[in-house]
Design an enzyme around this catalytic site. Structure first.
Site, mmCIF file in Angstrom:
data_model
loop_
_atom_site.group_PDB
_atom_site.id
_atom_site.type_symbol
_atom_site.label_atom_id
_atom_site.label_comp_id
_atom_site.label_asym_id
_atom_site.label_seq_id
_atom_site.Cartn_x
_atom_site.Cartn_y
_atom_site.Cartn_z
ATOM 1 N N CYS A 130 49.874 -24.861 2.427
ATOM 2 C CA CYS A 130 49.787 -23.465 1.959
ATOM 3 C C CYS A 130 48.438 -22.795 2.230
ATOM 4 O O CYS A 130 48.385 -21.665 2.726
ATOM 5 C CB CYS A 130 50.123 -23.392 0.480
ATOM 6 S SG CYS A 130 49.256 -24.619 -0.503
ATOM 7 N N HIS A 243 46.789 -18.431 -4.279
ATOM 8 C CA HIS A 243 45.549 -19.099 -3.885
ATOM 9 C C HIS A 243 44.545 -18.063 -3.372
ATOM 10 O O HIS A 243 44.928 -17.044 -2.800
ATOM 11 C CB HIS A 243 45.812 -20.065 -2.733
ATOM 12 C CG HIS A 243 46.573 -21.304 -3.099
ATOM 13 N ND1 HIS A 243 46.909 -21.651 -4.378
ATOM 14 C CD2 HIS A 243 47.039 -22.305 -2.303
ATOM 15 C CE1 HIS A 243 47.565 -22.816 -4.360
ATOM 16 N NE2 HIS A 243 47.663 -23.213 -3.111
#
Ligand code: A2P
Length: 351
Positions: A130, A243
């Site tokens: 990711c 994130h």
């Protein structure tokens, strides 16, 4: 008539699995049939899809018969356990785990960067890590203007990267702390609420954790630059689902900031978010639930004439995982790449 495809989600009940389900609906994926697979723990439960209640099945050797595309997000060991059955059944596996990412015969694809690589699959396509996906989407457009020579990354990774259980754990821990109780850590090694810690993936003998090495090795493979210099420090932060990354990018010569802004304002999958007057830049709460990687705070590195700094936030579950996988599936269906380019599936060589 539009061609339709039989799709299975392996890990349908997880954080990424449920987002895959939502995205198939949202993006109107050309489905002939949809199968929801998970562990025996979830068998018999249901999930809603387009107003219908779909029953979750425990994955078995027969689960993939007649399936065209498997979206797998049930962890590396489950992917390894079923890959041979999936490819043997003639389906293409788009795998969200790290199990096959660095295999030379498995394309590692970020559709905004290397879409063509998907055409070369032999039964498995890997969805990258990711943090690596979010970084690649944001910096590849700059790399195309002037090759990046070195990347120094620091990440601020949300609980979602460790799955639905970890997200629930952070909520419980927060509540416990606010109630004056001791937080309990099970999904993570340490309490994450009101805390942070270096990424909990296994440490390697070079001193990097596996997550950091994924950023190094996977970016090289996706960019097709085997000697790209990348270093990273990955940190877990008590954020639920997006994130953030601080990136320092070094080039061979200065990269004009105005040029960087112009390139990023037109880059696919990127949204420039900068209000210098208001000190407003990308934040995880703004990135959550969005498809784009939010990029901002682009500035000259005062310590190096050829380097710039930037900051990004991206939804780990969407672009960092489920959305990227669906975009890969769309590449396959739209270009007629669903069937492997080579007749021999790699099934028999899977460890
Ligand atoms: P289950 O809910 O039945 O445990 P997350 O990444 O959010 O933790 O989700 C993991 C997903 O992988 C869940 O859908 C989970 O199903 C599924 N899963 C975990 N272990 C297995 C297994 N051995 N076989 C099939 N699915 C699994």
């Amino acid at each position: 008539m539009t061609q339709t495809y039989r799709v299975a989600i392996l890990g349908a009940t997880g954080a990424v699995g449920t987002e895959l389900l939502a995205l198939l609906d949202e993006r109107n994926f050309p489905l002939a049939e949809l199968k929801l697979l998970a562990s025996p723990r979830s068998a018999g439960q249901t999930l809603d899809f387009k107003g219908e209640s779909l029953v979750i099945e425990a994955v078995t050797a027969d689960s993939f018969k007649g399936v065209d595309i498997v979206l797998a997000s049930a962890g590396g060991s489950t992917s390894k356990a079923w890959a041979e059955t999936i490819t043997g059944a003639g389906a293409v596996m788009i795998d969200n785990s790290s199990a096959f990412r660095m295999r030379p015969d498995v394309p590692l694809v970020v559709p905004e960067v290397n879409p063509q690589a998907a055409s070369e699959h032999q039964g498995i396509i890997a969805n990258p890590n990711c943090t690596t996906i979010l970084m690649a989407v944001a910096i590849y457009p700059l790399h195309q203007v002037q090759p990046i020579r070195r990347i120094v990354a620091a990440t601020y990774q949300s609980a979602s990267g460790a799955g639905a259980r970890a997200m629930e754990e952070v909520k419980r821990q927060s509540q416990a702390i606010l109630n004056g109780e001791a937080p309990v850590a099970e999904a993570f090694p340490y309490p994450l609420a009101f805390n942070l810690f270096p990424h909990n993936s296994p440490l390697t003998d070079v001193g990097y954790c596996e997550e950091e090495l994924k950023m190094v090795n996977e970016s090289r493979k996706i960019f097709g630059v085997p000697d790209l210099r990348v270093t990273a420090t990955c940190v877990r932060v008590p954020v639920l689902r997006a994130h953030s990354e601080a990136l320092n990018l070094e080039f061979d010569s200065p990269f004009a900031l105005e040029k960087a802004r112009e390139v990023l304002s037109q880059a696919p999958g990127v949204k420039l978010v900068e209000d210098w007057q208001a000190n407003y830049f990308p934040m995880p709460i703004d990135a959550s639930g969005k498809d784009e990687v939010l990029v901002g705070r682009i500035r000259q590195d005062l310590s190096h004439p050829n380097a710039i700094d930037l900051w990004l936030c991206g939804d780990q579950i969407r672009k960092g995982a489920a959305l990227n996988a669906i975009q890969i599936a769309e590449l396959l269906t739209q270009n007629d790449w669903v069937k492997p380019s080579k007749s021999l599936p790699l099934a028999n060589s899977i460890a």
